[in-house]
Design an enzyme around this catalytic site. Structure first.
Site, PDB file in Angstrom:
ATOM      1  N   HIS A 168      78.597  49.649  37.445  1.00 53.15           N
ATOM      2  CA  HIS A 168      79.606  48.640  37.667  1.00 53.15           C
ATOM      3  C   HIS A 168      80.360  48.974  38.749  1.00 53.15           C
ATOM      4  CE1 HIS A 168      79.074  46.525  33.457  1.00 53.15           C
ATOM      5  NE2 HIS A 168      78.027  47.756  33.614  1.00 53.15           N
ATOM      6  N   ASP A 377      86.790  47.749  45.063  1.00 55.21           N
ATOM      7  CA  ASP A 377      86.633  47.353  43.662  1.00 55.21           C
ATOM      8  C   ASP A 377      85.023  47.087  43.395  1.00 55.21           C
ATOM      9  OD1 ASP A 377      87.187  46.659  40.993  1.00 55.21           O
ATOM     10  OD2 ASP A 377      88.879  45.553  41.672  1.00 55.21           O
TER      11      ASP A 377
END
Ligand code: ADQ
Length: 482
Positions: A168, A377
């Protein structure tokens, strides 16, 4: 009809650090499991139901061995962690070694051998549990950086399984990954999977290059060829959100009126800017608020007609770097409000609260400009959530180039989060753009988020996994294994 008996053997097993529920002990001593609704469970629940699914993960506590149980039709298999393992495997190796290293060393990663030993022990426990619950030839989907050794450990126990892994967070460039004393172990761990999924194509390329350089396997594009004839595929699968569900919520009467109420409570400013992040040093909150305060200081904006709402949910508070960050931001907000605010008109409305989905949708509806400026991110779901809620094709998104979401949301006002002047310029541009320009950008972004929702993400990943070449010894029968 869903049964209350946990599945003894499941055809689809999700292995994640956390279960989709939190364990709470009531005052009378009884135990309750509360659903912590995350995107992953929403995405996977329908496929789990159709496939006799089970979900394996840590409960978040230290209650020791707990039997599998059924919650809302899902078989949940708790994996216990001791207090020491929480400190060494979770707060240590996962969140103080891997997390900063994988996010461009925004903070300094710490390397401790005993942390890695704990990481190995816990990964082995997850692999063992997964081996116990997976049916013959089942699909096992392992999630995230806390469990990178699980694919190889699981394959050693159960060569009949089809194993997928999804990261992720970003996968770092080779120069940074090489710092890890355990770099080869982690790569070999991931190579136990048939499919290794990442958020961005560049991450898949980093992984394949490292495997070639460090482990010496042959590779071609996104495929790794192992000496035993097995193939491992790498690829990008950008995660998403339940865009339709969220849009529906945003359209609801109650969310609409709550959005108006929020603006009213803030004194009906002309401009409402919003930031929503976990309180994490990767999210770039400090520089963003500084940029905003400079706009006020320069006179480009005025607290009489603009307010910045920053929601920052505290997280990982036992890790020193997170405690320090919280103090730094608390101090910065205090200083900005002290210097620039007026009575009843704070420059920044700063909140640590965790909100239900409805309130999040109302905040997104209320905001004229959403400012998302992470230093790095994996994806950033908040960006997609904001877009999904703007069904009137208005509002504007200021987004860091270093968020995975920037690949898809090209019509955002893209910024380099290290460039304070650049961020100031982008915020002003986003605020003052014409409704036509805002509409053009938002329509394009909404189309992308509506078409690529989290269900599409999960089904695409599982489709590719199910089409990976079966293991040459996939037909080993369970009787032979025992
Ligand atoms: P996170 O780093 O946690 O996720 P993000 O993708 O933004 O970051 O997800 C945060 C989620 O928490 C969003 O769904 C948001 O709505 C919710 N949230 C944030 N603040 C909240 C609050 N105060 N109250 C309620 N809900 C709140 C990691 C990676 C990301 C990647 C995701 C998914 O770091 O890059 O996008 O996993 O893969």
């Amino acid at each position: 009809m869903a049964t209350d008996t946990p599945k003894q053997s499941a055809d689809l097993v999700v292995v994640a650090n956390r279960l989709p529920v939190d364990r709470t002990v009531n005052p009378d001593g009884s135990v309750e499991w509360r659903r912590s609704p995350g995107g992953l469970v929403t995405a996977i629940q329908p496929v789990m139901r159709d496939n006799d699914g089970a979900w394996l993960g840590w409960s978040g506590g230290t209650e020791g061995e707990t039997e599998p149980f059924v919650d809302d039709g899902l078989t949940l298999v708790p994996v216990p962690l001791s207090e020491q393992e929480i400190a060494e495997f979770y707060e240590g190796f996962s969140n103080s070694t891997l997390w900063p290293l994988y996010h461009d060393v925004v903070a300094k990663p710490e390397f401790h051998r005993e942390w890695f030993d704990s990481y190995e022990t816990v990964n082995q426990r997850f692999a063992q549990k997964a081996a116990e619950v997976a049916a013959e030839g089942a699909m096992v989907w392992v999630h995230d950086y806390q469990l990178q050794l699980v694919p190889a450990m699981l394959r050693a126990l159960r060569p009949d399984l089809r194993i997928g892994f999804f990261l992720h967070i970003p996968f770092p460039p080779t120069e940074l990954f090489q710092q890890l004393p355990w770099r080869r172990r982690l790569l070999e761990g991931l190579l136990g999977a048939d499919l290794v999924g990442f958020q961005r194509p560049g991450a898949a390329a980093n992984f394949v290059r490292l495997v070639r350089q460090r482990v010496g396997h042959k590779t071609h594009r996104d495929t790794v060829y192992l000496p035993d004839g097995r193939r491992v595929e790498a690829g990008a699968f950008p995660i998403s959100i339940d865009s339709h569900g969220l849009e529906e919520l945003a359209r609801s009467e109650s969310v609409q009126s709550r959005a108006k109420e929020i603006r009213g409570q803030l004194g009906n400013p002309r401009w409402l800017l919003l930031g929503v992040d976990r309180l994490d040093y990767t999210k770039g909150i400090y520089a963003r608020l500084r940029a905003y305060s400079e706009l006020l200081n320069d006179g480009a904006l005025d607290v009489e007609d603009a307010v910045f709402v920053q929601v920052a949910t505290p997280s990982r508070e036992r890790v020193e770097q997170y405690r320090r960050l919280r103090d730094d931001i608390d101090r910065l907000v205090g200083r900005i409000n002290g210097d620039l605010g007026r009575i009843g008109r704070p420059a920044i409305s700063y909140l640590h609260t965790s909100y239900p989905r409805e309130e999040m949708a109302a905040l997104y509806q209320a905001a004229d400009v959403m400012v998302i400026t992470p230093l790095r991110d994996g994806m950033n779901l908040v960006a997609k959530e904001y877009v999904a809620c703007r069904f009137q094709d208005d509002g504007a998104l200021v987004l860091s180039e270093f968020a995975g979401a920037a690949d898809e949301l090209r019509q955002a006002y893209l910024v380099n989060p290290y460039d304070i002047n650049g961020m100031k310029g982008a915020i002003l541009e986003a605020l003052t753009a014409s409704p036509k320009e805002k509409g053009r950008r938002m329509r394009a972004m909404r189309k992308s988020v509506a078409e690529n929702d989290v269900k599409a993400w999960a089904s695409e990943y599982l489709r590719v996994l199910s089409e990976t070449e079966p293991m040459h010894d996939k037909h080993v029968r369970s009787s032979e294994r025992r």
